[in-house]
Design a protein around this motif. Structure first.
Motif, mmCIF file in Angstrom:
data_model
loop_
_atom_site.group_PDB
_atom_site.id
_atom_site.type_symbol
_atom_site.label_atom_id
_atom_site.label_comp_id
_atom_site.label_asym_id
_atom_site.label_seq_id
_atom_site.Cartn_x
_atom_site.Cartn_y
_atom_site.Cartn_z
ATOM 1 N N TYR A 92 7.215 25.253 -17.747
ATOM 2 C CA TYR A 92 6.840 24.902 -19.114
ATOM 3 C C TYR A 92 5.831 23.759 -19.163
ATOM 4 N N ASP A 93 5.213 23.475 -18.027
ATOM 5 C CA ASP A 93 4.213 22.402 -17.915
ATOM 6 C C ASP A 93 4.783 21.039 -18.300
ATOM 7 N N ASP A 94 6.088 20.848 -18.069
ATOM 8 C CA ASP A 94 6.704 19.556 -18.402
ATOM 9 C C ASP A 94 6.128 18.433 -17.545
ATOM 10 N N LEU A 95 5.979 18.676 -16.249
ATOM 11 C CA LEU A 95 5.429 17.648 -15.368
ATOM 12 C C LEU A 95 3.922 17.512 -15.563
ATOM 13 N N LEU A 96 3.255 18.626 -15.790
ATOM 14 C CA LEU A 96 1.819 18.567 -16.062
ATOM 15 C C LEU A 96 1.548 17.755 -17.325
ATOM 16 N N ALA A 97 2.405 17.892 -18.335
ATOM 17 C CA ALA A 97 2.223 17.133 -19.578
ATOM 18 C C ALA A 97 2.286 15.628 -19.304
ATOM 19 N N ILE A 98 3.153 15.228 -18.372
ATOM 20 C CA ILE A 98 3.219 13.806 -18.007
ATOM 21 C C ILE A 98 1.912 13.375 -17.361
ATOM 22 N N ARG A 99 1.395 14.186 -16.457
ATOM 23 C CA ARG A 99 0.135 13.849 -15.804
ATOM 24 C C ARG A 99 -1.005 13.774 -16.824
ATOM 25 N N LYS A 100 -0.985 14.635 -17.824
ATOM 26 C CA LYS A 100 -2.027 14.594 -18.855
ATOM 27 C C LYS A 100 -1.927 13.323 -19.688
ATOM 28 N N LYS A 101 -0.709 12.873 -19.976
ATOM 29 C CA LYS A 101 -0.532 11.617 -20.707
ATOM 30 C C LYS A 101 -1.043 10.435 -19.883
ATOM 31 N N VAL A 102 -0.758 10.471 -18.585
ATOM 32 C CA VAL A 102 -1.249 9.408 -17.709
ATOM 33 C C VAL A 102 -2.780 9.428 -17.676
ATOM 34 N N PHE A 103 -3.356 10.625 -17.639
ATOM 35 C CA PHE A 103 -4.813 10.745 -17.658
ATOM 36 C C PHE A 103 -5.379 10.154 -18.947
ATOM 37 N N ILE A 133 5.841 6.480 -19.760
ATOM 38 C CA ILE A 133 5.409 7.817 -20.190
ATOM 39 C C ILE A 133 6.400 8.866 -19.693
ATOM 40 N N ALA A 134 6.777 8.759 -18.424
ATOM 41 C CA ALA A 134 7.679 9.742 -17.829
ATOM 42 C C ALA A 134 9.057 9.723 -18.481
ATOM 43 N N LEU A 135 9.565 8.537 -18.762
ATOM 44 C CA LEU A 135 10.895 8.435 -19.371
ATOM 45 C C LEU A 135 10.887 8.926 -20.812
ATOM 46 N N ARG A 136 9.786 8.657 -21.536
ATOM 47 C CA ARG A 136 9.695 9.207 -22.893
ATOM 48 C C ARG A 136 9.661 10.729 -22.858
ATOM 49 N N ALA A 137 9.081 11.286 -21.812
ATOM 50 C CA ALA A 137 9.005 12.746 -21.675
ATOM 51 C C ALA A 137 10.260 13.334 -21.050
ATOM 52 N N ASN A 138 11.246 12.482 -20.741
ATOM 53 C CA ASN A 138 12.526 12.955 -20.186
ATOM 54 C C ASN A 138 12.301 13.680 -18.862
ATOM 55 N N ILE A 139 11.631 13.014 -17.933
ATOM 56 C CA ILE A 139 11.206 13.644 -16.683
ATOM 57 C C ILE A 139 12.362 14.275 -15.917
ATOM 58 N N PRO A 166 0.823 -1.213 0.000
ATOM 59 C CA PRO A 166 0.000 0.000 0.000
ATOM 60 C C PRO A 166 0.857 1.264 0.000
ATOM 61 N N PHE A 167 0.539 2.167 -0.915
ATOM 62 C CA PHE A 167 1.207 3.465 -1.044
ATOM 63 C C PHE A 167 2.702 3.338 -1.308
ATOM 64 N N GLY A 168 3.095 2.225 -1.909
ATOM 65 C CA GLY A 168 4.501 2.027 -2.236
ATOM 66 C C GLY A 168 4.851 2.384 -3.667
ATOM 67 N N SER A 169 3.841 2.796 -4.453
ATOM 68 C CA SER A 169 4.066 3.114 -5.870
ATOM 69 C C SER A 169 3.695 4.555 -6.150
ATOM 70 N N TYR A 170 4.617 5.256 -6.785
ATOM 71 C CA TYR A 170 4.383 6.657 -7.151
ATOM 72 C C TYR A 170 5.442 7.074 -8.161
ATOM 73 N N LEU A 171 5.220 8.213 -8.778
ATOM 74 C CA LEU A 171 6.156 8.737 -9.774
ATOM 75 C C LEU A 171 6.782 10.010 -9.238
ATOM 76 N N GLN A 172 8.099 10.094 -9.357
ATOM 77 C CA GLN A 172 8.787 11.286 -8.882
ATOM 78 C C GLN A 172 9.861 11.735 -9.867
ATOM 79 N N GLN A 173 10.162 13.022 -9.809
ATOM 80 C CA GLN A 173 11.368 13.574 -10.418
ATOM 81 C C GLN A 173 12.401 13.623 -9.299
ATOM 82 N N THR A 174 13.490 12.899 -9.468
ATOM 83 C CA THR A 174 14.498 12.785 -8.422
ATOM 84 C C THR A 174 15.496 13.931 -8.531
#
Length: 218
Positions: free
Chosen positions: A156-167, A110-116, A49-57
Protein backbone atom coordinates in the motif's frame (compact mmCIF):
# COMPACT_ATOMS: atom_id res chain seq x y z
CA UNK A 1 -1.84 7.64 8.88
CA UNK A 2 -1.57 3.91 8.24
CA UNK A 3 -4.57 1.97 9.46
CA UNK A 4 -3.70 -0.69 12.03
CA UNK A 5 -5.58 -3.73 10.80
CA UNK A 6 -4.76 -7.19 9.55
CA UNK A 7 -5.05 -7.98 5.87
CA UNK A 8 -4.98 -11.09 3.71
CA UNK A 9 -2.28 -11.69 1.13
CA UNK A 10 -2.90 -13.92 -1.87
CA UNK A 11 0.32 -15.97 -2.11
CA UNK A 12 -0.45 -17.01 -5.68
CA UNK A 13 -0.16 -13.40 -6.81
CA UNK A 14 3.38 -13.06 -5.49
CA UNK A 15 4.90 -15.16 -8.28
CA UNK A 16 3.57 -12.93 -11.07
CA UNK A 17 6.35 -11.85 -13.42
CA UNK A 18 9.07 -13.51 -11.33
CA UNK A 19 11.46 -15.87 -13.09
CA UNK A 20 12.76 -18.78 -11.01
CA UNK A 21 15.33 -21.34 -12.07
CA UNK A 22 14.05 -24.87 -12.73
CA UNK A 23 13.92 -26.78 -9.48
CA UNK A 24 14.01 -23.63 -7.35
CA UNK A 25 13.35 -24.50 -3.70
CA UNK A 26 10.49 -23.27 -1.54
CA UNK A 27 10.88 -22.03 2.03
CA UNK A 28 8.17 -21.55 4.65
CA UNK A 29 7.49 -18.33 6.55
CA UNK A 30 4.92 -17.70 9.24
CA UNK A 31 1.97 -15.79 7.84
CA UNK A 32 2.23 -12.98 10.38
CA UNK A 33 6.03 -12.57 10.16
CA UNK A 34 5.71 -9.07 8.69
CA UNK A 35 2.99 -7.96 11.12
CA UNK A 36 5.01 -5.69 13.39
CA UNK A 37 2.17 -3.76 15.01
CA UNK A 38 3.04 -5.11 18.47
CA UNK A 39 6.79 -4.64 18.07
CA UNK A 40 8.17 -1.41 19.58
CA UNK A 41 9.71 1.16 17.27
CA UNK A 42 13.52 1.16 17.49
CA UNK A 43 15.39 4.43 17.11
CA UNK A 44 18.78 4.47 15.38
CA UNK A 45 20.22 7.97 15.71
CA UNK A 46 23.85 7.63 16.68
CA UNK A 47 26.50 10.30 16.37
CA UNK A 48 28.93 8.21 14.33
CA UNK A 49 29.39 7.48 10.62
CA UNK A 50 26.52 5.35 9.28
CA UNK A 51 25.01 5.09 12.74
CA UNK A 52 21.72 6.80 11.83
CA UNK A 53 18.95 5.26 9.77
CA UNK A 54 15.22 4.57 9.82
CA UNK A 55 13.82 1.07 10.08
CA UNK A 56 10.59 -0.82 10.56
CA UNK A 57 11.44 -3.24 13.36
CA UNK A 58 10.19 -6.83 13.08
CA UNK A 59 9.85 -9.76 15.47
CA UNK A 60 12.96 -11.88 14.93
CA UNK A 61 11.46 -15.28 15.87
CA UNK A 62 9.90 -16.18 12.48
CA UNK A 63 13.01 -15.01 10.67
CA UNK A 64 15.20 -17.12 12.95
CA UNK A 65 13.21 -20.13 11.71
CA UNK A 66 13.70 -19.06 8.11
CA UNK A 67 17.42 -18.51 8.72
CA UNK A 68 17.71 -22.02 10.12
CA UNK A 69 16.03 -23.54 7.08
CA UNK A 70 18.17 -21.55 4.64
CA UNK A 71 21.40 -22.17 6.52
CA UNK A 72 20.67 -25.90 6.52
CA UNK A 73 21.31 -25.76 2.77
CA UNK A 74 24.68 -24.03 3.09
CA UNK A 75 26.01 -24.27 6.66
CA UNK A 76 28.08 -21.11 6.16
CA UNK A 77 25.72 -18.25 7.03
CA UNK A 78 25.80 -15.68 9.80
CA UNK A 79 22.64 -14.13 11.26
CA UNK A 80 22.29 -10.63 12.68
CA UNK A 81 20.04 -11.95 15.41
CA UNK A 82 17.36 -9.36 14.64
CA UNK A 83 15.04 -8.46 11.78
CA UNK A 84 14.09 -5.13 10.23
CA UNK A 85 13.35 -3.32 6.99
CA UNK A 86 15.54 -0.29 6.35
CA UNK A 87 13.45 2.65 5.12
CA UNK A 88 16.13 5.40 5.13
CA UNK A 89 19.63 3.97 4.71
CA UNK A 90 22.74 5.17 6.57
CA UNK A 91 24.34 6.51 3.34
CA UNK A 92 21.14 8.36 2.44
CA UNK A 93 21.14 10.07 5.81
CA UNK A 94 24.87 10.75 6.16
CA UNK A 95 25.58 11.79 2.58
CA UNK A 96 22.34 13.47 1.49
CA UNK A 97 19.78 14.28 4.17
CA UNK A 98 22.02 15.36 7.06
CA UNK A 99 24.08 17.81 4.94
CA UNK A 100 20.80 19.50 3.96
CA UNK A 101 19.89 19.98 7.63
CA UNK A 102 17.41 17.11 7.99
CA UNK A 103 17.72 15.46 11.41
CA UNK A 104 16.95 11.92 12.49
CA UNK A 105 14.52 13.35 15.04
CA UNK A 106 12.54 14.92 12.19
CA UNK A 107 12.66 11.69 10.16
CA UNK A 108 11.52 9.60 13.10
CA UNK A 109 8.69 12.03 13.84
CA UNK A 110 7.46 11.60 10.25
CA UNK A 111 7.67 7.82 10.59
CA UNK A 112 5.85 7.72 13.92
CA UNK A 113 3.07 9.98 12.64
CA UNK A 114 2.69 7.54 9.74
CA UNK A 115 2.53 4.60 12.19
CA UNK A 116 5.53 2.88 10.62
CA UNK A 117 5.21 -0.23 12.78
CA UNK A 118 1.81 -0.91 11.16
CA UNK A 119 3.06 -0.64 7.56
CA UNK A 120 1.29 -3.27 5.46
CA UNK A 121 3.71 -5.61 3.74
CA UNK A 122 3.80 -9.01 2.08
CA UNK A 123 6.63 -11.44 1.29
CA UNK A 124 7.59 -11.81 -2.35
CA UNK A 125 10.41 -14.34 -2.45
CA UNK A 126 13.73 -15.34 -0.95
CA UNK A 127 16.47 -13.45 -2.75
CA UNK A 128 20.01 -14.72 -3.16
CA UNK A 129 23.29 -13.28 -4.37
CA UNK A 130 26.05 -15.80 -5.00
CA UNK A 131 29.11 -14.44 -6.75
CA UNK A 132 31.76 -11.76 -6.80
CA UNK A 133 31.12 -8.03 -6.58
CA UNK A 134 31.09 -6.20 -9.91
CA UNK A 135 33.50 -3.49 -8.76
CA UNK A 136 35.38 -4.47 -5.57
CA UNK A 137 37.17 -1.45 -4.13
CA UNK A 138 39.41 -3.26 -1.64
CA UNK A 139 41.18 -6.60 -1.43
CA UNK A 140 38.77 -7.65 1.33
CA UNK A 141 35.90 -7.31 -1.15
CA UNK A 142 37.42 -9.66 -3.70
CA UNK A 143 36.29 -13.25 -4.02
CA UNK A 144 32.88 -14.85 -3.60
CA UNK A 145 29.96 -13.68 -1.45
CA UNK A 146 26.76 -15.43 -0.45
CA UNK A 147 23.74 -13.45 0.76
CA UNK A 148 20.05 -14.23 1.35
CA UNK A 149 17.22 -11.76 2.00
CA UNK A 150 13.45 -11.85 2.09
CA UNK A 151 12.20 -9.56 -0.68
CA UNK A 152 9.15 -7.64 0.52
CA UNK A 153 6.29 -5.82 -1.21
CA UNK A 154 5.22 -2.45 0.20
CA UNK A 155 1.67 -3.29 -0.91
CA UNK A 156 0.00 0.00 0.00
CA UNK A 157 3.07 2.24 -0.36
CA UNK A 158 3.07 2.85 3.40
CA UNK A 159 6.87 2.92 3.60
CA UNK A 160 7.20 4.77 0.31
CA UNK A 161 4.85 7.45 1.68
CA UNK A 162 7.29 7.97 4.57
CA UNK A 163 10.18 8.36 2.15
CA UNK A 164 8.14 10.89 0.14
CA UNK A 165 7.46 12.92 3.30
CA UNK A 166 11.16 12.88 4.11
CA UNK A 167 11.89 14.03 0.55
CA UNK A 168 9.43 16.90 1.00
CA UNK A 169 11.24 18.01 4.15
CA UNK A 170 14.59 17.67 2.38
CA UNK A 171 13.40 19.96 -0.42
CA UNK A 172 11.93 22.46 2.07
CA UNK A 173 15.39 22.76 3.61
CA UNK A 174 16.93 23.48 0.23
CA UNK A 175 18.14 19.98 -0.63
CA UNK A 176 18.93 19.23 -4.27
CA UNK A 177 16.16 16.97 -5.53
CA UNK A 178 18.43 14.93 -7.80
CA UNK A 179 20.27 13.56 -4.76
CA UNK A 180 17.36 11.70 -3.15
CA UNK A 181 14.86 9.49 -4.99
CA UNK A 182 12.00 8.33 -2.75
CA UNK A 183 11.14 5.54 -5.17
CA UNK A 184 14.73 4.26 -5.13
CA UNK A 185 13.73 1.76 -2.49
CA UNK A 186 13.80 -2.06 -2.46
CA UNK A 187 12.36 -3.24 0.89
CA UNK A 188 13.82 -6.49 2.19
CA UNK A 189 14.77 -8.33 5.36
CA UNK A 190 18.35 -9.61 5.55
CA UNK A 191 18.27 -13.32 6.45
CA UNK A 192 21.93 -14.32 6.41
CA UNK A 193 25.29 -13.92 4.72
CA UNK A 194 28.68 -15.62 4.75
CA UNK A 195 31.02 -12.59 4.89
CA UNK A 196 28.98 -9.39 5.22
CA UNK A 197 25.74 -7.84 4.07
CA UNK A 198 25.76 -6.26 0.62
CA UNK A 199 24.12 -3.04 -0.52
CA UNK A 200 23.32 -0.87 -3.53
CA UNK A 201 26.73 0.71 -3.03
CA UNK A 202 28.19 -2.74 -3.77
CA UNK A 203 26.12 -3.00 -6.95
CA UNK A 204 23.52 -5.36 -5.43
CA UNK A 205 19.81 -4.65 -6.03
CA UNK A 206 17.24 -6.49 -3.95
CA UNK A 207 14.01 -6.36 -5.94
CA UNK A 208 12.26 -9.17 -7.81
CA UNK A 209 15.43 -9.43 -9.93
CA UNK A 210 17.01 -10.95 -6.81
CA UNK A 211 14.44 -13.76 -6.38
CA UNK A 212 15.88 -17.24 -5.92
CA UNK A 213 13.26 -19.29 -4.05
CA UNK A 214 9.53 -19.19 -3.47
CA UNK A 215 8.06 -18.40 -0.07
CA UNK A 216 5.13 -20.41 1.24
CA UNK A 217 3.08 -18.85 4.03
CA UNK A 218 2.32 -21.10 6.98
Amino acid sequence: MVAAYRYIVNPASLDDDISYSPGAPTFTLKRDALDSGRVPFASHAENRPFGSYLQQTLDFAPFADLFGAVNATTGTLQSRGEAHITVITPPEFDRVLKPAGVTMQEIEAIALRANIQHARLSPVCLGRFSGSLPHPTTDTDSGQFLLFSLVVADDYDDLLAIRKKVFGLFREKGGEGALFQPEGFWPHVTIGYDRRDLFIEDGIYKGTNYCYARIKLD
